[in-house]
Design an enzyme around this catalytic site. Structure first.
Site, PDB file in Angstrom:
ATOM      1  N   ARG A 123      85.092 -46.701  30.205  1.00 25.75           N
ATOM      2  CA  ARG A 123      84.153 -46.832  31.317  1.00 25.75           C
ATOM      3  C   ARG A 123      84.570 -48.049  32.146  1.00 25.75           C
ATOM      4  O   ARG A 123      85.247 -48.951  31.651  1.00 25.75           O
ATOM      5  CB  ARG A 123      82.726 -47.030  30.804  1.00 25.75           C
ATOM      6  CG  ARG A 123      82.202 -45.900  29.910  1.00 25.75           C
ATOM      7  CD  ARG A 123      80.814 -46.251  29.386  1.00 25.75           C
ATOM      8  NE  ARG A 123      80.262 -45.180  28.574  1.00 25.75           N
ATOM      9  CZ  ARG A 123      80.325 -45.127  27.253  1.00 25.75           C
ATOM     10  NH1 ARG A 123      80.968 -46.094  26.581  1.00 25.75           N
ATOM     11  NH2 ARG A 123      79.775 -44.130  26.576  1.00 25.75           N
ATOM     12  N   LYS A 178      78.706 -49.353  25.179  1.00 28.83           N
ATOM     13  CA  LYS A 178      77.271 -49.382  25.455  1.00 28.83           C
ATOM     14  C   LYS A 178      76.507 -49.852  24.226  1.00 28.83           C
ATOM     15  O   LYS A 178      76.866 -49.548  23.105  1.00 28.83           O
ATOM     16  CB  LYS A 178      76.787 -47.980  25.852  1.00 28.83           C
ATOM     17  CG  LYS A 178      77.109 -47.584  27.284  1.00 28.83           C
ATOM     18  CD  LYS A 178      76.459 -46.257  27.615  1.00 28.83           C
ATOM     19  CE  LYS A 178      76.652 -45.887  29.078  1.00 28.83           C
ATOM     20  NZ  LYS A 178      76.016 -44.591  29.406  1.00 28.83           N
ATOM     21  N   HIS A 204      84.969 -42.943  37.205  1.00 22.54           N
ATOM     22  CA  HIS A 204      84.531 -42.162  36.046  1.00 22.54           C
ATOM     23  C   HIS A 204      85.337 -40.870  35.899  1.00 22.54           C
ATOM     24  O   HIS A 204      85.429 -40.315  34.803  1.00 22.54           O
ATOM     25  CB  HIS A 204      83.041 -41.840  36.142  1.00 22.54           C
ATOM     26  CG  HIS A 204      82.434 -41.480  34.815  1.00 22.54           C
ATOM     27  ND1 HIS A 204      82.207 -42.403  33.822  1.00 22.54           N
ATOM     28  CD2 HIS A 204      82.030 -40.286  34.318  1.00 22.54           C
ATOM     29  CE1 HIS A 204      81.677 -41.805  32.769  1.00 22.54           C
ATOM     30  NE2 HIS A 204      81.562 -40.521  33.037  1.00 22.54           N
ATOM     31  N   ARG A 207      87.978 -41.194  33.282  1.00 28.05           N
ATOM     32  CA  ARG A 207      87.455 -41.021  31.916  1.00 28.05           C
ATOM     33  C   ARG A 207      87.328 -39.523  31.606  1.00 28.05           C
ATOM     34  O   ARG A 207      87.718 -39.061  30.528  1.00 28.05           O
ATOM     35  CB  ARG A 207      86.098 -41.711  31.810  1.00 28.05           C
ATOM     36  CG  ARG A 207      85.402 -41.590  30.455  1.00 28.05           C
ATOM     37  CD  ARG A 207      84.212 -42.538  30.460  1.00 28.05           C
ATOM     38  NE  ARG A 207      83.237 -42.268  29.412  1.00 28.05           N
ATOM     39  CZ  ARG A 207      83.313 -42.731  28.172  1.00 28.05           C
ATOM     40  NH1 ARG A 207      84.337 -43.477  27.810  1.00 28.05           N
ATOM     41  NH2 ARG A 207      82.361 -42.454  27.289  1.00 28.05           N
ATOM     42  N   HIS A 242      80.696 -42.002  22.376  1.00 26.86           N
ATOM     43  CA  HIS A 242      79.474 -41.221  22.582  1.00 26.86           C
ATOM     44  C   HIS A 242      78.612 -41.242  21.334  1.00 26.86           C
ATOM     45  O   HIS A 242      79.110 -41.054  20.220  1.00 26.86           O
ATOM     46  CB  HIS A 242      79.809 -39.762  22.920  1.00 26.86           C
ATOM     47  CG  HIS A 242      80.308 -39.565  24.304  1.00 26.86           C
ATOM     48  ND1 HIS A 242      81.045 -38.457  24.694  1.00 26.86           N
ATOM     49  CD2 HIS A 242      80.178 -40.322  25.427  1.00 26.86           C
ATOM     50  CE1 HIS A 242      81.341 -38.559  25.976  1.00 26.86           C
ATOM     51  NE2 HIS A 242      80.821 -39.674  26.439  1.00 26.86           N
ATOM     52  N   TYR A 274      83.053 -32.265  28.435  1.00 25.39           N
ATOM     53  CA  TYR A 274      84.453 -32.393  28.853  1.00 25.39           C
ATOM     54  C   TYR A 274      85.335 -31.297  28.263  1.00 25.39           C
ATOM     55  O   TYR A 274      86.536 -31.251  28.546  1.00 25.39           O
ATOM     56  CB  TYR A 274      85.007 -33.754  28.421  1.00 25.39           C
ATOM     57  CG  TYR A 274      84.269 -34.930  29.019  1.00 25.39           C
ATOM     58  CD1 TYR A 274      84.298 -35.166  30.388  1.00 25.39           C
ATOM     59  CD2 TYR A 274      83.547 -35.815  28.217  1.00 25.39           C
ATOM     60  CE1 TYR A 274      83.626 -36.239  30.940  1.00 25.39           C
ATOM     61  CE2 TYR A 274      82.873 -36.894  28.764  1.00 25.39           C
ATOM     62  CZ  TYR A 274      82.913 -37.096  30.125  1.00 25.39           C
ATOM     63  OH  TYR A 274      82.248 -38.155  30.676  1.00 25.39           O
TER      64      TYR A 274
END
Length: 322
Positions: free
Chosen positions: A170, A197, A270, A273, A296, A305
């Protein structure tokens, strides 16, 4: 949500005791303000603030305490207004989730008897396929080759594009990288230490092509020994004595946007990614490993994806033979 008169007060540095006035003000902080103060993730804080401020504008709420008069009818009217603004279903769901988080907190504090967002029908998720466009292999190669010169900026931009395309980071993750994060090794294999994150750390094997480009950039920039400084820096601030300032997320976005526009397919950061994730899955990478690679929390997010089931060349159409 703005800063009301009774917002949280930070005690002066070195002070051990609150003044009587500070103690009183902290005692009077509404739970609505407490909720916002407890949001520590910058991205979540920004998104929730935008959502709640939008709701306040729509309803005319001026004071935190006025949230206690909100009913389900107010929330439904706001949801319908968001739809009339032609916002997509995912955005509306996110805004309702932000408001729901606030009311969940108020319920826990017994400031309200129920959460008025619960029971409000939310738009369906548009599809299980991501909206972020992924590049084709030839476009990815063109983008990697786009910074052509030998200036420091060219070296840096090439290293940034390679780091994004080969490691699916990211923007914020790339900006947080320090020089020392590029120097990790696990079982004899060079790795990147990535701060994801929620403060989660993951280690991503370094792709040789990206590693070479980053080394070339650091050698020219001269900050390879500044372990605690930022790995990628503004071109005019690469000296070791500048405090190791990092390039901003907006700066990364502009780099990707500028080079892709020159090539005729204007995209955001993005998309790189999405490109890396899609490419890995197309080349038979295990989806659980891709989930871990991307950082994730839920494999459902990773599946957006995975386009292998929708590739035209795999359609039964091309199996028909007369």
């Amino acid at each position: 949500m703005g800063k009301p008169d009774n917002a949280l007060v930070i005690a002066p540095s070195g002070s051990r005791l609150l003044t009587a006035e500070d103690f009183r003000r902290l005692s009077d902080v509404p739970p609505e303000v407490e909720w916002f103060a407890n949001l520590t993730n910058p991205q979540t804080r920004r998104a929730y603030q935008n959502a709640v401020e939008d709701f306040m504008r729509f309803t005319g709420i001026k004071k935190p305490e006025e949230f206690r008069d909100v009913t389900r009818a107010h929330v439904i009217a706001w949801r319908d207004d968001l739809g009339n603004r032609v916002l997509n279903g995912t955005t509306i769901r996110h805004r309702l989730s932000a408001l729901s988080s606030l009311f969940d907190y108020l319920c826990d504090r017994n400031a309200v008897t129920h959460n008025p967002v619960k029971g409000v029908k939310r738009p369906k998720v548009d599809s299980g396929e991501g909206r972020t466009p992924a590049l084709g292999d030839h476009q990815a190669r063109e983008l990697l080759d786009a910074p052509e010169g030998d200036r420091l900026k060219d070296k840096r931009d090439k290293a940034i594009l390679a780091t994004l395309l080969y490691h699916a980071l990211r923007r914020d993750e790339l900006c947080k990288l320090k020089v020392k994060d590029f120097k990790h090794e696990r079982r004899g294999v060079p790795h990147l230490k990535v701060s994801g994150k929620g403060g989660k750390i993951r280690y991503v094997p370094l792709h040789p092509a990206a590693s070479r480009l980053v080394y070339e950039y650091m050698e020219m920039a001269g900050h390879g020994h500044d372990d605690n400084g930022a790995l990628f820096r503004p071109v005019s601030h690469n000296a070791k004595d500048n405090g190791g300032k990092s390039i901003t997320a907006d700066g990364v976005y502009k780099i990707v946007r500028t080079y892709s526009a020159q090539l005729g397919f204007e995209i955001g950061a993005h998309s790189l990614r999405a490109t890396a994730a899609t490419n890995a899955l197309d080349h038979q990478a295990d989806i659980a490993k891709v989930q871990e690679w991307l950082g994730h929390a839920n494999i459902t997010t990773t599946r957006i994806y995975d386009h292998r089931k929708t590739r035209p060349e795999d359609s039964p159409t091309f199996k028909v033979s007369y």
